[in-house]
Enzyme design. Structure first.
Site, PDB file in Angstrom:
ATOM      1  N   TYR A 253       0.967  -1.194   0.014  1.00 24.80           N
ATOM      2  CA  TYR A 253       0.051  -0.121   0.079  1.00 24.80           C
ATOM      3  C   TYR A 253       0.814   1.261   0.025  1.00 24.80           C
ATOM      4  CZ  TYR A 253      -3.823  -3.129   1.296  1.00 24.80           C
ATOM      5  OH  TYR A 253      -4.749  -3.942   1.357  1.00 24.80           O
TER       6      TYR A 253
ATOM      7  N   LYS B 158       3.991 -15.354   2.357  1.00 28.59           N
ATOM      8  CA  LYS B 158       3.621 -16.252   1.085  1.00 28.59           C
ATOM      9  C   LYS B 158       5.389 -16.287   0.504  1.00 28.59           C
ATOM     10  CE  LYS B 158       1.470 -17.458  -2.506  1.00 28.59           C
ATOM     11  NZ  LYS B 158       0.880 -18.799  -2.545  1.00 28.59           N
TER      12      LYS B 158
ATOM     13  N   ASP C 168      -2.281 -18.396   1.710  1.00 28.78           N
ATOM     14  CA  ASP C 168      -3.335 -18.870   1.291  1.00 28.78           C
ATOM     15  C   ASP C 168      -3.924 -20.102   1.890  1.00 28.78           C
ATOM     16  OD1 ASP C 168      -1.077 -19.872   0.587  1.00 28.78           O
ATOM     17  OD2 ASP C 168      -1.123 -20.233  -1.406  1.00 28.78           O
TER      18      ASP C 168
ATOM     19  N   ASP D  50      -5.075  -7.296   5.744  1.00 30.06           N
ATOM     20  CA  ASP D  50      -6.224  -6.418   5.507  1.00 30.06           C
ATOM     21  C   ASP D  50      -7.470  -7.397   4.579  1.00 30.06           C
ATOM     22  OD1 ASP D  50      -8.212  -4.534   4.591  1.00 30.06           O
ATOM     23  OD2 ASP D  50      -6.950  -3.885   2.873  1.00 30.06           O
TER      24      ASP D  50
ATOM     25  N   ASP E  14     -11.182  -9.328   7.057  1.00 24.07           N
ATOM     26  CA  ASP E  14     -12.320  -9.317   6.401  1.00 24.07           C
ATOM     27  C   ASP E  14     -12.930 -10.659   6.414  1.00 24.07           C
ATOM     28  OD1 ASP E  14     -12.386  -6.480   5.987  1.00 24.07           O
ATOM     29  OD2 ASP E  14     -13.190  -6.514   4.010  1.00 24.07           O
TER      30      ASP E  14
END
Ligand code: NAD
Length: 363
Positions: free
Chosen positions: A142, A192, A224, A248, A252
């Site tokens: 970001y 990752k 994942d 983030d 959610d």
């Protein structure tokens, strides 16, 4: 008895509605325990763009940096969505987090027993879930440069960059270890590392920092497979520490465990929180501005009310009062009151304001 300076940025969409209920509950605490909360209202995001042309003004940032804590409503909405606009509401939020030096976003996910039947998952999977995600907040994809859209002779292109320094990784991993140490002594570091260089460095530093925490068990997991584990076996997770974008997205997903986005609070801090120590911070529910339900008195204010409780605990050293708020929410839900997002058969449906009134009355 104490006096605290709180900056409130109510934001856009449902932001002002849910923030009003958080403030209502804080006022009830102030009245009961003799604390004075000096609320100062500032603009952020879309409302700030409309008023000043900027999503976060220098003056607002300075006010936030002077405050004991900032209570924030989500920003954004279709009015400011034009991708070619010079400034977007989220720019203000990112600049505020960065400008206050807040690199650790703590997102607790606790499934309350009266809501276990209200999710899309089997009650046995979600019953008893009590985990916390520590999300890195000021680095990664970001913020990394280069970050831009441009046109070449072969068409349009865009680039984002994922960048982390070892210092940025080490300090957030430490927050994860400290929190794990104060809980069940299990830390899941999510990356990752099979593909990304930043993740390979992340994993290396996690194992280096682990040497200072021999009492905490560190496990590394790929993002994942962690996404799968969160809905298959969330009870096996205690503390997750992860980089900005992974956190983030995973939080959610984790909100589904709690029944609704409208249930989950968060705190953004620039240090590891310690019992009875005061550190300034930014407090925001994890949900967005939910423009489609704005102005209808149907948004769930519980995430914001629980966020206010986190603010009392971490920034104002008022743990007892924080617990009073959490208990009040628990009792109102036990009595069967529900906003529409967590409504189920046999319960009493209430609006945003009524839910805030019920919680404040319990205090
Ligand atoms: P959202 O979180 O606003 O909404 C996702 C879903 O959850 C929607 O169905 C919404 O109605 C529901 N929801 C969210 N909060 C709720 C609440 N308190 N009570 C009941 N239901 C609730 O996410 P989105 O739709 O992807 O984004 C909407 C806008 O919010 C966008 O402009 C986005 O950029 C912005 N956003 C801001 C922040 C922030 O400021 N921190 C965070 C996320 C999204």
């Amino acid at each position: 008895m104490a006096k605290f300076r709180i900056v409130v940025t109510a934001g856009d969409g449902i932001g002002p509605e849910v923030i009003a209920e958080g403030v209502k509950v804080l006022k009830a605490i102030g009245k009961k325990y003799g604390h004075t909360f000096d609320f100062r209202y500032e603009l952020l995001g879309g409302s700030a763009i409309d008023a000043t042309g900027e999503a976060l003004t220098k003056e607002t940032l300075a006010e936030c940096n002077k405050a004991d804590a900032v209570l924030l409503g989500a920003v954004g909405g279709p009015k400011w969505d034009n991708p070619s606009a010079k400034v977007h509401p989220e720019d203000g939020l990112l600049a505020l987090r960065k400008g206050m030096g807040l690199y650790a976003n703590l997102r607790p996910v606790k499934v309350l027993p009266m809501l276990v039947d209200g999710t899309n998952l089997k009650p046995d999977v979600v019953r008893g879930v009590d985990l916390i995600v520590v999300r890195e907040l000021t680095g990664g994809l970001y913020f990394g440069r280069p970050k831009r859209r441009y046109t070449t002779t072969r068409g349009r292109r865009a680039v984002d960059s994922m960048v982390y320094s070892e210092q940025e990784i080490a300090r957030i991993i430490k927050v994860g270890f400290e929190l794990a140490r104060s809980r069940n002594k299990k830390l899941t570091s999510v990356d990752k590392a099979n593909v990304l260089e930043t993740s390979k460095l992340w994993r290396q530093i996690a194992s280096e920092v682990a040497k200072d925490y021999p009492d905490v068990k560190l496990e590394n997991q790929l993002v994942d497979s962690c996404a799968m584990r969160l809905i298959q076996d969330p009870k096996s997770i205690d503390v997750i520490v992860t980089e900005n974008m992974f956190g983030d997205i995973l939080t959610d997903e984790a909100s589904v465990l709690a029944g609704s986005m409208g249930m989950l609070p968060s705190a953004s801090l620039g240090a590891t929180p310690k019992e009875n120590e005061r550190i300034s911070g930014l407090y925001e529910p994890i949900h967005g501005s939910a423009p489609t339900i704005a102005g209808q008195n149907i948004a769930n204010p519980i995430a914001t009310i629980m966020t206010a409780a986190m603010m009392l605990r971490y920034s104002l050293a008022l743990s007892k009062e924080a617990k009073i708020i959490e208990d009040a929410v628990f009792n109102v839900l036990t009595e069967g009151y529900r906003t529409v997002d967590i409504m189920s058969a046999g319960m009493t449906k209430v609006g945003t304001k009524e839910m805030g009134d019920l919680v404040a009355a319990k205090i």
